[in-house]
Design a protein around this motif. Sequence first.
Motif, PDB file in Angstrom:
ATOM      1  N   PRO A 149     -27.960 -25.591  13.825  1.00  0.00           N
ATOM      2  CA  PRO A 149     -27.112 -25.682  12.625  1.00  0.00           C
ATOM      3  C   PRO A 149     -27.896 -25.593  11.324  1.00  0.00           C
ATOM      4  O   PRO A 149     -27.361 -25.114  10.319  1.00  0.00           O
ATOM      5  CB  PRO A 149     -26.422 -27.051  12.765  1.00  0.00           C
ATOM      6  N   LEU A 152     -28.274 -21.898  10.649  1.00  0.00           N
ATOM      7  CA  LEU A 152     -26.982 -21.371  10.200  1.00  0.00           C
ATOM      8  C   LEU A 152     -26.679 -21.830   8.772  1.00  0.00           C
ATOM      9  O   LEU A 152     -26.132 -21.070   7.965  1.00  0.00           O
ATOM     10  CB  LEU A 152     -25.874 -21.821  11.153  1.00  0.00           C
ATOM     11  N   TYR A 407     -16.146 -20.727  10.618  1.00  0.00           N
ATOM     12  CA  TYR A 407     -16.055 -21.100  12.030  1.00  0.00           C
ATOM     13  C   TYR A 407     -17.146 -22.090  12.407  1.00  0.00           C
ATOM     14  O   TYR A 407     -16.885 -23.165  12.956  1.00  0.00           O
ATOM     15  CB  TYR A 407     -16.145 -19.858  12.917  1.00  0.00           C
ATOM     16  N   TRP A 408     -18.402 -21.751  12.121  1.00  0.00           N
ATOM     17  CA  TRP A 408     -19.475 -22.630  12.568  1.00  0.00           C
ATOM     18  C   TRP A 408     -19.491 -23.925  11.771  1.00  0.00           C
ATOM     19  O   TRP A 408     -19.755 -25.009  12.326  1.00  0.00           O
ATOM     20  CB  TRP A 408     -20.841 -21.929  12.476  1.00  0.00           C
ATOM     21  N   SER A 409     -19.220 -23.854  10.465  1.00  0.00           N
ATOM     22  CA  SER A 409     -19.285 -25.071   9.648  1.00  0.00           C
ATOM     23  C   SER A 409     -18.148 -26.036   9.993  1.00  0.00           C
ATOM     24  O   SER A 409     -18.325 -27.263   9.896  1.00  0.00           O
ATOM     25  CB  SER A 409     -19.263 -24.720   8.154  1.00  0.00           C
ATOM     26  N   PHE A 412     -19.363 -27.816  13.102  1.00  0.00           N
ATOM     27  CA  PHE A 412     -20.429 -28.749  12.722  1.00  0.00           C
ATOM     28  C   PHE A 412     -19.842 -30.018  12.110  1.00  0.00           C
ATOM     29  O   PHE A 412     -20.228 -31.146  12.481  1.00  0.00           O
ATOM     30  CB  PHE A 412     -21.362 -28.051  11.722  1.00  0.00           C
ATOM     31  N   SER A 452     -19.654 -27.503  20.320  1.00  0.00           N
ATOM     32  CA  SER A 452     -19.544 -26.459  19.295  1.00  0.00           C
ATOM     33  C   SER A 452     -19.472 -25.078  19.932  1.00  0.00           C
ATOM     34  O   SER A 452     -18.652 -24.233  19.539  1.00  0.00           O
ATOM     35  CB  SER A 452     -20.735 -26.539  18.340  1.00  0.00           C
ATOM     36  N   ALA A 453     -20.347 -24.847  20.926  1.00  0.00           N
ATOM     37  CA  ALA A 453     -20.402 -23.524  21.552  1.00  0.00           C
ATOM     38  C   ALA A 453     -19.147 -23.234  22.374  1.00  0.00           C
ATOM     39  O   ALA A 453     -18.582 -22.132  22.310  1.00  0.00           O
ATOM     40  CB  ALA A 453     -21.643 -23.418  22.432  1.00  0.00           C
ATOM     41  N   PHE A 456     -15.881 -21.869  20.842  1.00  0.00           N
ATOM     42  CA  PHE A 456     -15.760 -20.450  20.516  1.00  0.00           C
ATOM     43  C   PHE A 456     -15.045 -19.658  21.600  1.00  0.00           C
ATOM     44  O   PHE A 456     -14.715 -18.491  21.405  1.00  0.00           O
ATOM     45  CB  PHE A 456     -17.136 -19.862  20.206  1.00  0.00           C
ATOM     46  N   ALA A 484     -11.927 -24.066  15.721  1.00  0.00           N
ATOM     47  CA  ALA A 484     -13.293 -24.577  15.779  1.00  0.00           C
ATOM     48  C   ALA A 484     -13.321 -26.075  15.523  1.00  0.00           C
ATOM     49  O   ALA A 484     -14.006 -26.825  16.237  1.00  0.00           O
ATOM     50  CB  ALA A 484     -14.168 -23.838  14.769  1.00  0.00           C
ATOM     51  N   THR A 488     -13.666 -28.478  18.943  1.00  0.00           N
ATOM     52  CA  THR A 488     -14.970 -29.142  18.964  1.00  0.00           C
ATOM     53  C   THR A 488     -14.815 -30.656  18.974  1.00  0.00           C
ATOM     54  O   THR A 488     -15.496 -31.364  19.737  1.00  0.00           O
ATOM     55  CB  THR A 488     -15.815 -28.716  17.753  1.00  0.00           C
TER      56      THR A 488
END
Length: 505
Positions: A149, A152, A407-409, A412, A452-453, A456, A484, A488
Amino acid sequence: MSQSLQLEKEGPVATSEDTEKVAGHSELAESQDSRLPRSFRRRLTDLISAGPIEERGILPIALEDRTSTDYTGYFSIFFCMNINLLPITFGLLGPAYGLGIRDSSLVILFFCLLTAAIPAYLGVLGPKTGLRQMIQARFSFGRYLVSLPVILNLATLTGFCVISCVVGGQCLSAITGGSLTPAVGIVITGVLALLISFCGYTVLHQYERWAWIPALIAIIIATGCGGSGLREQAPTEAATPGGVLSFGMIIASYMIPYACLASDFTTYLNPKFSSVRLFLYGYTGLVVPSVLLMTLGAAIGGAISSIPEWEARYEETQVGGVLAAMLSRAGGFGKFVVVVLSLTLLGNIAATMYSVTLNFQILIPQLVVVPRYIFSVVVTAILIPVSIKAATEFFSSLENFIAVIAYWSAAFAAVLIVEHNVFRGGKYHSYDHDSWNVASRLPLGIAALMASALSFALVIPSMSQVWFEGPIAKAAGDIGFEMAFVVTAVLYIPLRYLERRFSGR
């Protein structure tokens, strides 16, 4: 109430071991600095001693050092970071999704109100824990897996700096009729932002406290001069669910990444202050300017095709060209206002660069011995050439960049919020300062990374981008960041329980 219980409520207390660690880092830093030329070291030392330049990097802030009572600074730093051309640029994308000014405004309002709560909440943890945002993440992602993270986040924050530098450079170029190229304007913007971020926490907060005033005045003048043109909205079709949700993802991509740096701006605050009030300061500072300026951007975007002069200037230098056209009837004063508008971006770039400097040390912990301000120069050296390259195809670069950051944030932020409230029971003293850099005292991070993964698996089918549209998105629009966050959070609970059971951490 006993003193020990009182301190437990307020937050972690610095121990003698903490002091020894900090002293050790300082000695190592001095030995590193001794390798530099003596004349350079003398000038650098004089500069630091003469002004409020922050040397401290990612080391935890002890309770006795969390003495600042400038609580409204949490409002002003977010307010200043958003009173500029950046939210206007994001708002310009509304018509691209087939939304008129009314529909764009409603989407902006709803998604800003929804997503701003995430960074505003995480920022409240700063005074209570004394930890920077990505150091807090070590207490869920672990000592080593947190690197993903962090990487990213570095890419995200640098991307925002690139967007801001490009817009600032385009504004400076627009007022000269092209005699000053956008590349030169980018260099000017980047160097000015460096001067602020180099000094650190105190100077940054002082700058953000006042810089929003000329920014607000300049935006009001620009809106007043071009206000009549904003009525010339191009006709649009009825809004579709896909268009609404896809533009909502754009808003989330703007707002949620603030969650990855919010605590960086609050760690020196006294933890006795009301968490609710501090949350409201941050939330208001995020929502008010973002909603107003994104809506202005949507109105400008809807009118560009109806006004030939705006359209021509837009094709030359994008956002800067449109603003220059809006202010053209003000003559030389209008050009001055465009210059001020370009400088409004410094507040956002400098604050973001400040967090980038901290993330470098988290990614490579050995760099904790290097003074934080050195990384400001390194970041600027990276930022300027990347911005010049991105300026050649600005909106293509912008859409590609924001396609994934929400998406990633969101994933997280979900991990950090669940870890704090479910597994730590909201207890701030559980973020032990003795453990922040000791892998054996931190979680493995497998649960956080897996949750997290695995999210997706539903995020990807829910994505709607130029280069990919999943089956869920085709039917409902882009709901990737919602997936996400929710998926998550749900997955992290059982996975973290398993991790704690087998590892004991």
